[in-house]
Scaffold this motif. Structure first.
Motif, mmCIF file in Angstrom:
data_model
loop_
_atom_site.group_PDB
_atom_site.id
_atom_site.type_symbol
_atom_site.label_atom_id
_atom_site.label_comp_id
_atom_site.label_asym_id
_atom_site.label_seq_id
_atom_site.Cartn_x
_atom_site.Cartn_y
_atom_site.Cartn_z
ATOM 1 N N TYR A 182 30.680 40.492 -15.433
ATOM 2 C CA TYR A 182 31.491 41.079 -16.504
ATOM 3 C C TYR A 182 31.633 42.588 -16.319
ATOM 4 C CZ TYR A 182 27.266 42.969 -18.757
ATOM 5 O OH TYR A 182 26.122 43.674 -19.036
ATOM 6 N N CYS A 183 32.531 43.161 -17.090
ATOM 7 C CA CYS A 183 32.819 44.595 -17.017
ATOM 8 C C CYS A 183 32.366 45.267 -18.301
ATOM 9 C CB CYS A 183 34.320 44.796 -16.809
ATOM 10 S SG CYS A 183 34.809 46.510 -16.553
ATOM 11 N N ARG A 184 31.530 46.311 -18.191
ATOM 12 C CA ARG A 184 31.065 47.040 -19.377
ATOM 13 C C ARG A 184 32.224 47.762 -20.046
ATOM 14 N NH1 ARG A 184 26.323 50.866 -19.747
ATOM 15 N NH2 ARG A 184 26.581 50.224 -21.917
ATOM 16 N N ARG A 185 32.338 47.592 -21.356
ATOM 17 C CA ARG A 185 33.410 48.239 -22.103
ATOM 18 C C ARG A 185 33.256 49.761 -22.097
ATOM 19 N NH1 ARG A 185 37.727 45.205 -23.611
ATOM 20 N NH2 ARG A 185 38.012 46.599 -25.401
ATOM 21 N N LYS A 186 32.021 50.231 -22.128
ATOM 22 C CA LYS A 186 31.765 51.668 -22.253
ATOM 23 C C LYS A 186 32.099 52.433 -20.990
ATOM 24 C CE LYS A 186 28.161 54.900 -23.725
ATOM 25 N NZ LYS A 186 26.766 55.023 -24.234
ATOM 26 N N THR A 187 31.777 51.873 -19.840
ATOM 27 C CA THR A 187 31.908 52.613 -18.580
ATOM 28 C C THR A 187 32.880 51.995 -17.585
ATOM 29 O OG1 THR A 187 30.080 51.404 -17.536
ATOM 30 C CG2 THR A 187 29.515 53.381 -18.819
ATOM 31 N N GLY A 188 33.256 50.733 -17.810
ATOM 32 C CA GLY A 188 34.107 50.043 -16.845
ATOM 33 C C GLY A 188 33.343 49.497 -15.650
ATOM 34 N N GLN A 189 32.032 49.673 -15.630
ATOM 35 C CA GLN A 189 31.204 49.214 -14.513
ATOM 36 C C GLN A 189 31.055 47.697 -14.540
ATOM 37 O OE1 GLN A 189 27.294 50.855 -14.627
ATOM 38 N NE2 GLN A 189 26.625 49.948 -12.720
ATOM 39 N N ARG A 190 31.105 47.078 -13.368
ATOM 40 C CA ARG A 190 30.922 45.631 -13.279
ATOM 41 C C ARG A 190 29.440 45.319 -13.064
ATOM 42 N NH1 ARG A 190 35.311 42.974 -13.944
ATOM 43 N NH2 ARG A 190 34.059 41.076 -13.902
ATOM 44 N N LEU A 191 28.936 44.341 -13.807
ATOM 45 C CA LEU A 191 27.548 43.908 -13.696
ATOM 46 C C LEU A 191 27.510 42.406 -13.493
ATOM 47 C CD1 LEU A 191 25.904 45.932 -16.622
ATOM 48 C CD2 LEU A 191 25.872 46.489 -14.192
ATOM 49 N N GLY A 213 20.325 47.516 -13.728
ATOM 50 C CA GLY A 213 20.522 46.311 -14.529
ATOM 51 C C GLY A 213 21.188 46.584 -15.857
ATOM 52 N N MET A 214 20.930 47.774 -16.419
ATOM 53 C CA MET A 214 21.512 48.123 -17.711
ATOM 54 C C MET A 214 22.863 48.820 -17.580
ATOM 55 S SD MET A 214 18.100 49.432 -19.725
ATOM 56 C CE MET A 214 18.777 49.250 -21.375
ATOM 57 N N GLY A 215 23.234 49.128 -16.351
ATOM 58 C CA GLY A 215 24.519 49.785 -16.127
ATOM 59 C C GLY A 215 24.509 51.255 -16.467
ATOM 60 N N HIS A 216 23.342 51.906 -16.352
ATOM 61 C CA HIS A 216 23.255 53.333 -16.655
ATOM 62 C C HIS A 216 23.752 54.170 -15.476
ATOM 63 C CE1 HIS A 216 19.938 52.671 -19.887
ATOM 64 N NE2 HIS A 216 21.145 52.561 -20.381
ATOM 65 N N GLY A 217 24.331 55.313 -15.814
ATOM 66 C CA GLY A 217 24.807 56.206 -14.770
ATOM 67 C C GLY A 217 23.698 56.996 -14.109
ATOM 68 N N LYS A 260 43.331 58.367 -29.972
ATOM 69 C CA LYS A 260 43.845 56.999 -30.050
ATOM 70 C C LYS A 260 44.922 56.771 -28.995
ATOM 71 C CE LYS A 260 44.762 55.053 -33.928
ATOM 72 N NZ LYS A 260 45.352 54.821 -35.261
ATOM 73 N N GLY A 261 45.798 57.760 -28.823
ATOM 74 C CA GLY A 261 46.864 57.643 -27.842
ATOM 75 C C GLY A 261 46.350 57.552 -26.421
ATOM 76 N N ASN A 262 45.157 58.117 -26.184
ATOM 77 C CA ASN A 262 44.542 58.063 -24.848
ATOM 78 C C ASN A 262 43.639 56.837 -24.681
ATOM 79 O OD1 ASN A 262 45.758 60.475 -24.041
ATOM 80 N ND2 ASN A 262 44.078 61.729 -24.835
ATOM 81 N N GLY A 263 43.670 55.956 -25.671
ATOM 82 C CA GLY A 263 42.881 54.730 -25.575
ATOM 83 C C GLY A 263 41.417 54.894 -25.917
ATOM 84 N N LYS A 264 41.052 56.044 -26.498
ATOM 85 C CA LYS A 264 39.648 56.302 -26.828
ATOM 86 C C LYS A 264 39.397 55.967 -28.301
ATOM 87 C CE LYS A 264 39.148 59.880 -23.282
ATOM 88 N NZ LYS A 264 38.785 61.276 -22.985
ATOM 89 N N GLU A 265 39.526 54.686 -28.609
ATOM 90 C CA GLU A 265 39.440 54.246 -29.996
ATOM 91 C C GLU A 265 38.056 54.479 -30.595
ATOM 92 O OE1 GLU A 265 40.335 53.103 -33.611
ATOM 93 O OE2 GLU A 265 41.858 53.204 -32.039
#
Length: 271
Positions: free
Chosen positions: A158-167, A255-259, A9-14
């Motif tokens: 927009y920016c993906r919440r999971k990865t921070g990637q912009r799509l 398109g899906m923002g996959h790594g 939680k302290g590292n922002g990984k809720e």
């Protein structure tokens, strides 16, 4: 376990912290609330826990999910010399079993578009599903956090919440029609999922997601589906239908923002 959760939680990984809380809660339910020392965590206990999960009809992948989290915490304790490694997870399942295909075909999408829901609530659930599909299978958390400022000049950026990637997605008429049907009173967010910016946004969207999935289950039954209809089905369906239309895997992945395309193959696989 509580220390690790607090660190996350302290590292922002809720989201990760929430998963760890769920694993801890499940184990303590099995233990009937009785705590235990690290050196009491044995293979026999974990095998009993696994049997208990199975007896309560917890799916194999969920069992494995809990076991992997508990193993990660145990390994941290081992690395800090808090306990000697007795290999308590050696005989329990910690892999990933193949799950049933979640995607629906384009005919089902057409059926949902033509559907006349019986209530405003089921209409909203159907439209949120379609919005996800129209936006290349956008995840519900990303839908919840879409900002009005993300839409400009006919493009959703927009920016993906999971990865921070912009799509970026070209804004289409079907998307605008859904936004027009559900105008957000919130000055920040595009869709009426998070209604109050009060520090409890995560709880708001998770509650809304749960209600939507309940209504989608009902819609699925009414149109004769033999598997549950959920928001996640929209993501799988977009990838599968795009693949059926011979869209290159690299394009679907981007398109899906996959790594990696390996992740995308899980969505497009027919098995």
């Amino acid at each position: 376990m509580n220390t690790v959760i607090d660190q996350l939680k302290g590292n922002g990984k809720e989201r990760t912290a929430e998963a760890y809380r769920a694993a801890k809660g499940s184990l303590m339910k099995y233990r009937k609330g009785q705590d235990f020392a690290l050196d009491e965590l044995t293979g026999q206990m974990m095998e009993g826990y696994e049997a208990w999960l199975s007896g309560n009809e917890v799916k194999m992948n969920s069992c494995s999910f809990y076991m992997r989290i508990l193993r990660a915490v145990y390994n941290r304790a081992v690395s800090r010399s808090l306990v000697s490694d007795s290999k308590p997870f050696a005989k329990v399942y910690t892999g990933n079993a193949k799950t049933a295909k979640r995607a629906v075909g384009v005919e089902t999408i057409w059926q949902l578009e033509a559907l006349h829901p019986e209530s405003a609530r089921t209409c909203y659930a159907r439209d949120m599903f379609l919005f996800s599909f129209y936006t290349r299978g956008m995840s519900f958390v990303d839908m919840a956090y879409l900002r009005k400022s993300d839409l400009h000049d006919g493009v959703l950026d927009y920016c993906r919440r999971k990865t921070g990637q912009r799509l970026t997605i070209r804004w289409e008429q079907q998307m605008q029609q859904i936004v027009d049907r559900y105008p957000s009173a919130n000055d920040t967010y595009l869709l009426p999922i998070i209604k109050k910016c009060n520090g409890r946004e995560r709880g708001q969207y998770r509650s809304k997601q749960r209600h939507i999935n309940e209504d989608l289950h009902e819609i699925g039954r009414k149109i004769g589906m033999d598997k549950p209809l959920t928001m996640y089905v929209a993501r799988h369906s977009w990838a599968t239908i795009a693949h059926d239309m011979e869209t290159p895997l690299s394009v679907i992945s981007q398109g899906m923002g996959h790594g990696s395309e390996k992740t995308t193959q899980i969505y497009t696989s027919k098995k």
